[in-house]
Design a protein around this motif. Structure first.
Motif, PDB file in Angstrom:
ATOM      1  N   THR A  30      40.690  18.388  32.715  1.00  0.00           N
ATOM      2  CA  THR A  30      41.970  19.061  32.469  1.00  0.00           C
ATOM      3  C   THR A  30      42.153  19.351  30.978  1.00  0.00           C
ATOM      4  O   THR A  30      42.677  20.404  30.594  1.00  0.00           O
ATOM      5  CB  THR A  30      43.131  18.204  32.984  1.00  0.00           C
ATOM      6  OG1 THR A  30      42.935  17.948  34.376  1.00  0.00           O
ATOM      7  CG2 THR A  30      44.455  18.914  32.793  1.00  0.00           C
ATOM      8  N   ILE A  31      41.708  18.429  30.145  1.00  0.00           N
ATOM      9  CA  ILE A  31      41.876  18.610  28.688  1.00  0.00           C
ATOM     10  C   ILE A  31      40.717  19.386  28.088  1.00  0.00           C
ATOM     11  O   ILE A  31      40.913  20.323  27.302  1.00  0.00           O
ATOM     12  CB  ILE A  31      41.997  17.222  28.004  1.00  0.00           C
ATOM     13  CG1 ILE A  31      43.263  16.521  28.490  1.00  0.00           C
ATOM     14  CG2 ILE A  31      42.017  17.381  26.486  1.00  0.00           C
ATOM     15  CD1 ILE A  31      43.365  15.080  28.055  1.00  0.00           C
ATOM     16  N   LEU A  32      39.492  19.023  28.477  1.00  0.00           N
ATOM     17  CA  LEU A  32      38.322  19.577  27.789  1.00  0.00           C
ATOM     18  C   LEU A  32      38.011  21.020  28.174  1.00  0.00           C
ATOM     19  O   LEU A  32      37.589  21.812  27.325  1.00  0.00           O
ATOM     20  CB  LEU A  32      37.092  18.698  28.059  1.00  0.00           C
ATOM     21  CG  LEU A  32      37.085  17.334  27.370  1.00  0.00           C
ATOM     22  CD1 LEU A  32      35.805  16.585  27.718  1.00  0.00           C
ATOM     23  CD2 LEU A  32      37.185  17.509  25.854  1.00  0.00           C
ATOM     24  N   ILE A  33      38.216  21.377  29.450  1.00  0.00           N
ATOM     25  CA  ILE A  33      37.833  22.733  29.876  1.00  0.00           C
ATOM     26  C   ILE A  33      38.588  23.823  29.109  1.00  0.00           C
ATOM     27  O   ILE A  33      37.968  24.760  28.597  1.00  0.00           O
ATOM     28  CB  ILE A  33      38.013  22.891  31.401  1.00  0.00           C
ATOM     29  CG1 ILE A  33      36.896  22.104  32.113  1.00  0.00           C
ATOM     30  CG2 ILE A  33      37.957  24.358  31.822  1.00  0.00           C
ATOM     31  CD1 ILE A  33      37.029  22.068  33.606  1.00  0.00           C
ATOM     32  N   PRO A  34      39.945  23.748  28.968  1.00  0.00           N
ATOM     33  CA  PRO A  34      40.615  24.778  28.152  1.00  0.00           C
ATOM     34  C   PRO A  34      40.130  24.768  26.696  1.00  0.00           C
ATOM     35  O   PRO A  34      40.002  25.828  26.076  1.00  0.00           O
ATOM     36  CB  PRO A  34      42.094  24.387  28.234  1.00  0.00           C
ATOM     37  CG  PRO A  34      42.213  23.561  29.442  1.00  0.00           C
ATOM     38  CD  PRO A  34      40.914  22.828  29.564  1.00  0.00           C
ATOM     39  N   VAL A  35      39.863  23.563  26.163  1.00  0.00           N
ATOM     40  CA  VAL A  35      39.392  23.477  24.771  1.00  0.00           C
ATOM     41  C   VAL A  35      38.024  24.162  24.640  1.00  0.00           C
ATOM     42  O   VAL A  35      37.774  24.923  23.692  1.00  0.00           O
ATOM     43  CB  VAL A  35      39.306  22.001  24.331  1.00  0.00           C
ATOM     44  CG1 VAL A  35      38.638  21.883  22.963  1.00  0.00           C
ATOM     45  CG2 VAL A  35      40.699  21.384  24.298  1.00  0.00           C
ATOM     46  N   VAL A  36      37.141  23.891  25.615  1.00  0.00           N
ATOM     47  CA  VAL A  36      35.800  24.502  25.575  1.00  0.00           C
ATOM     48  C   VAL A  36      35.890  26.021  25.705  1.00  0.00           C
ATOM     49  O   VAL A  36      35.249  26.774  24.968  1.00  0.00           O
ATOM     50  CB  VAL A  36      34.914  23.909  26.689  1.00  0.00           C
ATOM     51  CG1 VAL A  36      33.604  24.692  26.811  1.00  0.00           C
ATOM     52  CG2 VAL A  36      34.614  22.438  26.403  1.00  0.00           C
ATOM     53  N   PHE A  37      36.734  26.497  26.651  1.00  0.00           N
ATOM     54  CA  PHE A  37      36.899  27.945  26.835  1.00  0.00           C
ATOM     55  C   PHE A  37      37.453  28.593  25.565  1.00  0.00           C
ATOM     56  O   PHE A  37      36.988  29.649  25.133  1.00  0.00           O
ATOM     57  CB  PHE A  37      37.832  28.236  28.006  1.00  0.00           C
ATOM     58  CG  PHE A  37      37.154  28.140  29.341  1.00  0.00           C
ATOM     59  CD1 PHE A  37      35.782  27.985  29.434  1.00  0.00           C
ATOM     60  CD2 PHE A  37      37.876  28.215  30.511  1.00  0.00           C
ATOM     61  CE1 PHE A  37      35.146  27.892  30.660  1.00  0.00           C
ATOM     62  CE2 PHE A  37      37.267  28.129  31.744  1.00  0.00           C
ATOM     63  CZ  PHE A  37      35.895  27.962  31.820  1.00  0.00           C
ATOM     64  N   ALA A  38      38.486  27.961  24.980  1.00  0.00           N
ATOM     65  CA  ALA A  38      39.074  28.517  23.754  1.00  0.00           C
ATOM     66  C   ALA A  38      38.025  28.563  22.644  1.00  0.00           C
ATOM     67  O   ALA A  38      37.944  29.534  21.874  1.00  0.00           O
ATOM     68  CB  ALA A  38      40.274  27.676  23.323  1.00  0.00           C
ATOM     69  N   GLY A  39      37.214  27.494  22.567  1.00  0.00           N
ATOM     70  CA  GLY A  39      36.153  27.470  21.557  1.00  0.00           C
ATOM     71  C   GLY A  39      35.127  28.566  21.782  1.00  0.00           C
ATOM     72  O   GLY A  39      34.709  29.247  20.840  1.00  0.00           O
ATOM     73  N   LEU A  40      34.740  28.770  23.047  1.00  0.00           N
ATOM     74  CA  LEU A  40      33.758  29.820  23.357  1.00  0.00           C
ATOM     75  C   LEU A  40      34.298  31.202  23.010  1.00  0.00           C
ATOM     76  O   LEU A  40      33.594  32.025  22.414  1.00  0.00           O
ATOM     77  CB  LEU A  40      33.405  29.770  24.851  1.00  0.00           C
ATOM     78  CG  LEU A  40      32.490  28.623  25.285  1.00  0.00           C
ATOM     79  CD1 LEU A  40      32.343  28.616  26.807  1.00  0.00           C
ATOM     80  CD2 LEU A  40      31.114  28.766  24.632  1.00  0.00           C
ATOM     81  N   ILE A  41      35.571  31.465  23.392  1.00  0.00           N
ATOM     82  CA  ILE A  41      36.167  32.771  23.087  1.00  0.00           C
ATOM     83  C   ILE A  41      36.270  32.962  21.574  1.00  0.00           C
ATOM     84  O   ILE A  41      36.007  34.047  21.050  1.00  0.00           O
ATOM     85  CB  ILE A  41      37.560  32.892  23.763  1.00  0.00           C
ATOM     86  CG1 ILE A  41      37.379  32.961  25.279  1.00  0.00           C
ATOM     87  CG2 ILE A  41      38.292  34.129  23.261  1.00  0.00           C
ATOM     88  CD1 ILE A  41      38.671  32.892  26.054  1.00  0.00           C
ATOM     89  N   GLY A  42      36.639  31.876  20.872  1.00  0.00           N
ATOM     90  CA  GLY A  42      36.720  31.961  19.413  1.00  0.00           C
ATOM     91  C   GLY A  42      35.380  32.269  18.775  1.00  0.00           C
ATOM     92  O   GLY A  42      35.277  33.121  17.886  1.00  0.00           O
ATOM     93  N   VAL A  43      34.342  31.579  19.256  1.00  0.00           N
ATOM     94  CA  VAL A  43      32.993  31.820  18.712  1.00  0.00           C
ATOM     95  C   VAL A  43      32.531  33.241  19.014  1.00  0.00           C
ATOM     96  O   VAL A  43      31.977  33.938  18.148  1.00  0.00           O
ATOM     97  CB  VAL A  43      31.994  30.793  19.294  1.00  0.00           C
ATOM     98  CG1 VAL A  43      30.564  31.170  18.951  1.00  0.00           C
ATOM     99  CG2 VAL A  43      32.306  29.403  18.765  1.00  0.00           C
ATOM    100  N   MET A  44      32.784  33.705  20.262  1.00  0.00           N
ATOM    101  CA  MET A  44      32.385  35.069  20.635  1.00  0.00           C
ATOM    102  C   MET A  44      33.117  36.102  19.791  1.00  0.00           C
ATOM    103  O   MET A  44      32.526  37.088  19.337  1.00  0.00           O
ATOM    104  CB  MET A  44      32.662  35.301  22.126  1.00  0.00           C
ATOM    105  CG  MET A  44      31.721  34.535  23.049  1.00  0.00           C
ATOM    106  SD  MET A  44      32.279  34.527  24.755  1.00  0.00           S
ATOM    107  CE  MET A  44      32.215  36.249  25.150  1.00  0.00           C
ATOM    108  N   THR A  45      34.434  35.889  19.580  1.00  0.00           N
ATOM    109  CA  THR A  45      35.211  36.831  18.766  1.00  0.00           C
ATOM    110  C   THR A  45      34.712  36.850  17.332  1.00  0.00           C
ATOM    111  O   THR A  45      34.527  37.907  16.722  1.00  0.00           O
ATOM    112  CB  THR A  45      36.699  36.444  18.799  1.00  0.00           C
ATOM    113  OG1 THR A  45      37.136  36.378  20.157  1.00  0.00           O
ATOM    114  CG2 THR A  45      37.537  37.455  18.044  1.00  0.00           C
ATOM    115  N   PHE A  46      34.465  35.646  16.780  1.00  0.00           N
ATOM    116  CA  PHE A  46      33.980  35.549  15.393  1.00  0.00           C
ATOM    117  C   PHE A  46      32.605  36.218  15.266  1.00  0.00           C
ATOM    118  O   PHE A  46      32.350  36.971  14.319  1.00  0.00           O
ATOM    119  CB  PHE A  46      33.888  34.077  14.994  1.00  0.00           C
ATOM    120  CG  PHE A  46      33.328  33.862  13.615  1.00  0.00           C
ATOM    121  CD1 PHE A  46      34.133  34.016  12.489  1.00  0.00           C
ATOM    122  CD2 PHE A  46      31.993  33.526  13.433  1.00  0.00           C
ATOM    123  CE1 PHE A  46      33.609  33.834  11.215  1.00  0.00           C
ATOM    124  CE2 PHE A  46      31.456  33.345  12.174  1.00  0.00           C
ATOM    125  CZ  PHE A  46      32.269  33.501  11.059  1.00  0.00           C
ATOM    126  N   ALA A  47      31.732  35.954  16.247  1.00  0.00           N
ATOM    127  CA  ALA A  47      30.384  36.523  16.179  1.00  0.00           C
ATOM    128  C   ALA A  47      30.422  38.042  16.301  1.00  0.00           C
ATOM    129  O   ALA A  47      29.686  38.756  15.615  1.00  0.00           O
ATOM    130  CB  ALA A  47      29.518  35.934  17.294  1.00  0.00           C
TER     131      ALA A  47
END
Length: 415
Positions: free
Chosen positions: A25-42
């Motif tokens: 419940t806690i980690l999945i949104p954090v992981v998704f947000a991190g992935l989207i952030g990395v993809m946007t930055f890249a």
């Protein structure tokens, strides 16, 4: 019914109180947000800050291409012009690339004015962003040069070839509504990913639960007091309620975050607006429930024929192929929501939960197609539940070897 509710309550409390539920419940949104952030930055930093050379025997053409690249604020590139372009200059540019003095160079061959050729040479073979910028700049410069060659004034050429930004509008019920293609895509992508992830994860949870109870022989005790079909129904309801609980927590957290100044700032800076209607939320819940029932029942049936969790994991990727297929077609479905392929895949029950929701996000389909999709999906759930309940009654009591197809067919006749 009382037995079903008791089993559902037991499954629900057992899962919700577990560490896995709290962590995911806690980690999945954090992981998704991190992935989207990395993809946007890249994406934003792809091909940025390059040191390039534009080589051509036509100095004005090379200068215009270099000017286009230098004026692109997103590229932040350092550009030098090499003209005339001689074989010695070509060898020198290759040496500079090899010694990392420059990142690459565009070689423009204008020996045939009506058939201009160009090639980009660099150390990297996958720099799509720089290649795209060079392609656009070269074509823009060629058009400008040809217009100037026909006697059109340079200022008029600049005015004629000036690029224009396109605002995206969507027509709903005859009215123009502001929309963001990127926002619509990301909203559909996020919800399709959530559907995919939830349906597969909770379907697998049902399968694992069946395997664990089968190997621990708890079934033998439980079957002395309740029916096998009640066990299956209780398990599906209980674990399905866990999935809805988790999605509700994420939805509330997402709504609270969307109201903060940080979220508004991120949306404004990215030029992205996301709108999800109440009807889409309701349909999301309906498709989630039917998709969950279809796949979790399917996984429960597979688990009843397996003897270990490893065997279940071997079959699981094959069972989830329709989900990943419809998720892999996200770009096609979003771009062509009313094509015959999009309509067909959104009516095909195993793909419907993902494919129809993608169509809903892009362009609201006719009501009859939504009704047909839901009807076929509900009918498929009923058929799969009928088959699985018969396999389940016999399979959960079988130990020691993997069930073969003839044996499974015999189980259907026994039931």
């Amino acid at each position: 019914m009382r037995d079903i509710l008791l089993i559902a309550k037991r499954e629900y409390l057992e899962q919700v109180k577990g560490k896995a539920f709290k962590l995911t419940t806690i980690l999945i949104p954090v992981v998704f947000a991190g992935l989207i952030g990395v993809m946007t930055f890249a994406t934003r930093n792809s091909g940025v800050g390059k040191h390039l050379a534009i080589a051509s025997s036509d100095f004005y053409l090379a200068s215009r291409v270099a000017g286009q690249i230098a004026n692109d604020r997103d590229a932040q590139a350092t550009v030098e012009v090499v003209s005339p372009a001689t074989p010695e200059q070509h060898a020198d540019l290759i040496r500079k690339v090899d010694q990392k003095q420059i990142d690459g160079f565009l070689w423009i061959d204008t020996s045939s004015p009506n058939n201009v050729k160009a090639k980009y040479e660099s150390r990297s073979s996958g720099d799509f962003a720089t290649e795209s910028r060079l392609h656009s700049a070269l074509n823009h410069a060629l058009v400008a040069n040809r217009l100037i060659a026909r006697g059109i004034d340079t200022k008029d050429v600049d005015a004629l070839t000036r690029t224009v930004d396109i605002d995206t509008m969507q027509i709903k019920n005859g009215q123009e509504v502001e929309s963001s293609a990127m926002g619509t895509f990301w909203a559909a992508y996020a919800m399709a990913l959530l559907l995919t992830f939830s349906v597969v994860m909770y379907g697998m949870n049902v399968g694992r639960s069946v395997i664990q109870e089968k190997t621990s022989r708890i079934f033998e005790v439980m079957l002395s007091t309740v029916k096998a079909t009640d066990l299956l129904a209780g398990k599906l309801i209980g674990i399905g309620a866990v999935g809805l609980t988790q999605i509700a927590i994420w939805g509330v957290a997402g709504a609270l975050f969307a109201g903060t100044a940080l979220a508004q700032s991120l949306m404004t800076s990215g030029g992205v607006s996301i709108e999800i209607s109440p009807l889409q939320i309701v349909l999301f819940a309906v498709y989630f429930l039917l998709g969950y029932l279809l796949y979790s029942t399917f996984f429960a049936g597979i688990a009843a024929t397996c003897d270990t969790e490893q065997e279940l994991q071997q079959y699981a990727p094959l069972a989830a192929v329709p989900v990943w297929l419809s998720f892999g077609m996200i770009t096609f479905i979003m771009s062509n929501p009313n094509s015959i392929w999009s309509v067909a895949i959104s009516l095909f029950p195993p793909c419907a939960p993902i494919a129809m929701f993608l169509r809903l996000a892009s362009q609201f389909p006719p009501a009859w197609q939504i009704a047909a999709s839901l009807g076929l999906l509900a009918l498929s759930v009923a058929v799969v539940v009928w088959f699985t309940s018969r396999i389940y009654r016999v399979g959960i009591l079988m130990y020691g070897k993997r069930a073969t197809l003839p044996e499974i067919l015999r189980w259907l006749r026994y039931s």
